[in-house]
Design a protein around this motif. Structure first.
Motif, short mmCIF file in Angstrom:
data_model
loop_
_atom_site.label_atom_id
_atom_site.label_comp_id
_atom_site.label_asym_id
_atom_site.label_seq_id
_atom_site.Cartn_x
_atom_site.Cartn_y
_atom_site.Cartn_z
N GLN A 1 3.58 2.90 16.46
CA GLN A 1 2.54 1.90 16.20
C GLN A 1 1.96 2.09 14.80
O GLN A 1 1.80 1.14 14.03
N GLY A 2 1.65 3.36 14.45
CA GLY A 2 1.09 3.63 13.14
C GLY A 2 2.07 3.33 12.03
O GLY A 2 1.70 2.76 11.00
N SER B 1 3.23 14.84 13.98
CA SER B 1 3.53 14.47 15.36
C SER B 1 4.97 14.78 15.74
O SER B 1 5.29 14.87 16.94
N ARG C 1 1.15 11.32 10.28
CA ARG C 1 2.07 11.11 11.40
C ARG C 1 3.20 12.14 11.40
O ARG C 1 3.83 12.37 12.43
N LEU D 1 4.99 6.50 21.01
CA LEU D 1 4.30 5.22 20.93
C LEU D 1 3.26 5.21 19.80
O LEU D 1 3.18 4.28 19.01
N GLU D 2 2.46 6.27 19.75
CA GLU D 2 1.42 6.36 18.72
C GLU D 2 2.03 6.41 17.32
O GLU D 2 1.55 5.75 16.39
N ASP D 3 3.10 7.18 17.16
CA ASP D 3 3.75 7.30 15.86
C ASP D 3 4.37 5.97 15.44
O ASP D 3 4.23 5.54 14.29
N ARG E 1 4.10 9.08 24.93
CA ARG E 1 2.81 8.80 24.29
C ARG E 1 2.86 9.11 22.79
O ARG E 1 2.40 8.32 21.97
N ILE E 2 3.44 10.25 22.44
CA ILE E 2 3.54 10.64 21.04
C ILE E 2 4.37 9.64 20.25
O ILE E 2 4.02 9.22 19.15
#
Length: 229
Positions: free
Chosen positions: A219-220, A194, A191, A215-217, A212-213
Motif C-alpha cells: 500500500q505504501g 519491513s 518500508r 499489505l502495508e508495504d 499484514r506486513i
C-alpha cells in the motif's frame, strides 16, 4: 494457452499500464488497428484486450473498432491498485505456509547484500546525486527479493494473477523509483525495514503476520509511486 491468448494478455497489460501512468489520458481515442500497429501484433489479440479493459471500466466503446479512455480512470486505477495489494498479501500468506528452508536462507542472503549496498550509498552518495551504480544494484537486489518471495508461495496461478494486476510495469516502476530517490535519498527506507520482518514471519510460518506486513508495504509503495507520476 494459445499464442493468441498470450498476445492478448501482453496487450492487456501494456494498455492497462499506459492508462495507469497517464500515457493514454482520459478521452484519448484508441483504434484496434492503430494499437495493433503500435504493439506490432495483429488486431485480434488487441480486440480481446480492449474487451477486457472495457469490462474493467478503463475504456468505453464509441464505435465498432474505436474506444476511448474512460474519464473515471483514477477510480478504476484505485480498484486495480487494491487488487494488486490484496494479491501481494495473499502471496505472502502462501509463502509463510510453503517456503523451504533454502528459500528462507536465500531471502536473508539477499537482504544482507542489500544492507551492504545501502551502506555504500550512504558513504558515496551526495545530496541529489546518489551513486547510480549502487542504486541500480540495490533496486535489482530488491527485485530479486520480491521474486524470491513470489517463488516461496509455490502457487503459479496466484503469481500469474499478480503479474496481470500490476498497476505499473517493471520498467515503469524502476523509472518512478529512480525519480523519487533522485528527489529524496531517504525515499522508501521506512518500508525497507519491513523486509526483515517479513522474513521473520515467513520463518515462523505466521501467515497472518506475513500478509499484514506485505499489505502495508504494498500500500505504501504503490501510493508513493503514484505520487511520483
Amino acid at each position: 494457452m494459445t499464442a493468441t491468448q498470450t498476445l492478448s494478455d501482453q496487450a492487456y497489460r501494456q494498455l492497462r499500464s499506459a492508462i495507469a501512468t497517464g500515457e493514454l489520458a482520459p478521452g484519448d481515442k484508441v483504434t484496434e488497428r492503430g494499437m495493433a500497429e503500435r504493439l506490432t501484433i495483429s488486431p485480434t489479440p488487441v480486440r480481446e484486450a480492449l474487451r477486457r479493459l472495457e469490462l474493467d471500466g478503463l475504456i468505453e466503446r464509441i464505435g465498432p473498432r474505436t474506444v476511448r479512455v474512460a474519464a473515471i480512470r483514477d477510480a478504476a486505477i484505485d480498484d486495480l491498485a487494491e487488487v494488486e495489494v490484496g494479491l501481494r498479501g495473499l502471496v505472502a500468506r502462501f509463502a509463510a505456509r510453503h517456503a523451504t528452508a533454502a528459500q528462507l536462507d536465500a531471502l536473508d542472503a539477499i537482504l544482507d547484500r542489500a544492507d551492504d549496498l545501502l551502506i555504500l550509498l550512504k558513504e558515496r552518495g551526495h545530496p541529489g546525486q546518489p551513486s547510480e551504480r549502487h542504486l541500480t544494484a540495490l533496486l535489482d537486489t530488491m527485485q530479486e527479493f520480491n521474486d524470491t518471495v513470489d517463488a516461496c508461495a509455490h502457487n503459479p496461478v496466484l503469481i500469474r494473477m499478480l503479474e496481470q494486476s500490476r498497476v505499473f510495469s517493471r520498467p515503469q516502476r524502476r523509472e518512478l523509483l529512480l525519480r523519487r530517490v533522485a528527489e529524496d535519498q531517504t525515499f522508501g527506507l521506512e518500508r525497507y525495514t519491513s523486509h526483515r520482518a517479513l522474513v521473520r514471519a515467513l520463518r515462523a510460518g505466521d501467515s497472518a503476520a506475513a500478509e499484514r506486513i506485505a499489505l502495508e508495504d504494498s500500500q505504501g509503495g504503490l501510493a508513493a509511486l503514484r505520487e511520483a507520476r
